[in-house]
Design an enzyme around this catalytic site. Structure first.
Site, PDB file in Angstrom:
ATOM      1  N   HIS A 289       0.813  -1.212   0.000  1.00 35.35           N
ATOM      2  CA  HIS A 289       0.000   0.000   0.000  1.00 35.35           C
ATOM      3  C   HIS A 289       0.849   1.265   0.000  1.00 35.35           C
ATOM      4  CE1 HIS A 289      -3.431  -2.537   0.726  1.00 35.35           C
ATOM      5  NE2 HIS A 289      -2.906  -2.997   1.839  1.00 35.35           N
ATOM      6  N   HIS A 314       5.844   6.326   6.931  1.00 33.39           N
ATOM      7  CA  HIS A 314       5.477   5.911   5.582  1.00 33.39           C
ATOM      8  C   HIS A 314       4.956   7.128   4.822  1.00 33.39           C
ATOM      9  CE1 HIS A 314       1.791   5.502   8.033  1.00 33.39           C
ATOM     10  NE2 HIS A 314       1.206   6.008   6.965  1.00 33.39           N
ATOM     11  N   THR A 401      -5.609   6.395   8.867  1.00 31.68           N
ATOM     12  CA  THR A 401      -6.163   6.716   7.550  1.00 31.68           C
ATOM     13  C   THR A 401      -6.273   5.479   6.662  1.00 31.68           C
ATOM     14  OG1 THR A 401      -3.997   7.230   6.591  1.00 31.68           O
ATOM     15  CG2 THR A 401      -5.180   9.028   7.683  1.00 31.68           C
TER      16      THR A 401
END
Length: 450
Positions: A289, A314, A401
């Site tokens: 992702h 990230h 999120t």
């Protein structure tokens, strides 16, 4: 019969003759009228068959004597509407008749013209053929759409299998390397004799997730066989996250979801945040992702006397957070966790500009495939150097999120924007051109700034 009686009977006989003569004349007149009507109907019917649409009105007065009648009264006849189509005019009927005025107008014969009926039938047959053709084309389009949907599903399943295969191959390699380290004495692991627990114990010793469960604060690899696949678009995109798994329903039902658009008037009373970062090695992971850098011992921050350890950071492109409706090129999320399991995230906004040397160990070592990782033991990463010199921020309570969208996360979004080079940006977006969740409703939350 006596003469007086004969004389008396003579007027009666004359009256009788006159009576029959009168009846004959009246009958002849009626017959003439009937014949005229029949003739008009026949002529009208014949002309309607020929499809003539114009009506010609012709008035003609003629006085014709009855040559054979010898002293009979001449009748004036006015004949109207006689058509000249190469036929001779009909002679006047004997006897006296009222002048007849006939106006012929082209009207369709009762029940419709035979020619029109044939044309309408032909048109109806053509319409039936056109409808059948359109239905056939619609059936073909429907079949093509069905095949397209099935192909898309098969493609999605193939991609999921590829990711699963890549994950299993990655796990196999990690386990093989771990076994070598254990046998060589480089690494010590407490492995029991229970074969059912041996693999889990080995995975735990090597720092691998147990049966697909990620470490705290980490994203779960996309190819993990025990995790539902989610993405940033399509049928597994953000609007469907809540339906993919019961535990993820908060993604749709939560009242304090992240990210949000930071706009409007902000309150004061910002909590004090102190930074206690230090240099650390990194492990750069492609988790399916995003690109994530796991931090070994990188220090952390302190909020209201509680210490939060930096676990990983990230990236998302574009930035998930917006300021006055505007997103930046990228954002780095630094994920921290306290001893009691509470999460705190610091968002560092990034735009293309100068090269960012602090992130060089990450961008130079990004794995190209999901579930792959690269150790960077000499990274020397210090989060203090990643943060801008001015560390003013917006603060609010939010959520993760990404699924499971857990709430209760302390968010700090730095106001000043950092830089990454176009080369660094391009290297990342070749792997993940878009991986940002849309902004969520604020729902009356308090947003403060310093």
């Amino acid at each position: 019969m006596s003469e007086p009686a004969a004389e008396a009977a003579a007027p009666a006989a004359d009256n009788k003759k006159k009576k029959w003569l009168m009846i004959g004349l009246i009958g002849g007149g009626v017959l003439l009228i009937v014949l005229s009507v029949v003739l008009a109907v026949v002529l009208s019917h014949g002309k309607s068959k020929k499809g003539q649409s114009k009506a010609h009105d012709t008035e003609q007065q003629a006085e014709e004597g009855d040559a054979e009648g010898g002293g009979e009264e001449h009748a004036d006849a006015e004949e109207h509407g006689k058509k000249e189509e190469g036929h001779e005019k009909p002679k006047a009927e004997h006897g006296s008749a009222e002048p007849e005025h006939t106006t012929e107008t082209h009207k369709p014969a009762e029940g419709g013209k035979p020619g029109d009926e044939a044309a309408l039938k032909a048109e109806a047959d053509q319409l039936k053929q056109d409808i059948a053709k359109l239905q056939h084309e619609m059936d073909q389009q429907t079949e093509m759409l069905t095949l397209s949907d099935e192909a898309a599903k098969l493609k999605s399943e193939i991609n999921a299998l590829k990711e699963k295969k890549a994950s299993l191959e990655g796990d196999k390699q990690k386990l093989a390397e771990g076994v070598k380290q254990i046998r060589s004495g480089e690494k010590k692991c407490a492995i029991s004799g229970n074969p059912d627990k041996r693999l889990d114990e080995l995975r735990a010793c090597l720092g691998m997730s147990q049966h697909g469960e990620s470490k705290p604060g980490e994203h779960k690899p996309a190819g993990d066989s025990h995790e539902v696949h989610w993405s940033y678009n399509g049928e597994n995109g953000p609007e469907f996250w809540a339906k993919l798994k019961p535990e993820w329903k908060v993604c749709a039902e939560g009242r304090t979801q992240s990210p949000i658009n930071l706009v409007g008037k902000f309150g004061s009373g910002v909590p004090a945040l102190s930074y206690e970062y230090k240099s650390s090695a990194l492990t750069v992971v492609n988790n399916g992702h995003t690109i994530q850098a796991n931090v070994a011992e990188g220090g952390g921050v302190v909020l209201d006397g509680k210490r939060y350890k930096l676990l990983q950071f990230h990236f998302h492109t574009p930035s998930e957070e917006q300021i006055n409706g505007r997103a930046n090129d990228m954002v780095a999320h630094l994920v921290h966790k306290s001893e009691d399991g509470k999460l705190l995230v610091i968002g560092v906004l990034l735009n293309r500009g100068k090269d960012n040397p602090v992130l060089k160990p990450v961008f130079d070592n990004m794995p190209g495939k999901a579930s792959e990782e690269k150790a960077v033991p000499n990274a020397g990463f210090d989060a203090n150097r990643l943060l801008p010199a001015s560390r003013n921020y917006f603060h609010y309570d939010g959520s993760l999120t990404t699924p499971p969208c857990s709430e209760g996360v302390k968010w700090f979004v730095l106001k000043n924007v950092g830089n990454i080079s176009p080369k660094q940006y391009d290297a990342y977006t070749q792997l993940y051109p878009y991986n940002a969740r849309p902004v969520q409703a604020v729902n009356g939350r308090a947003i403060v700034e310093n």
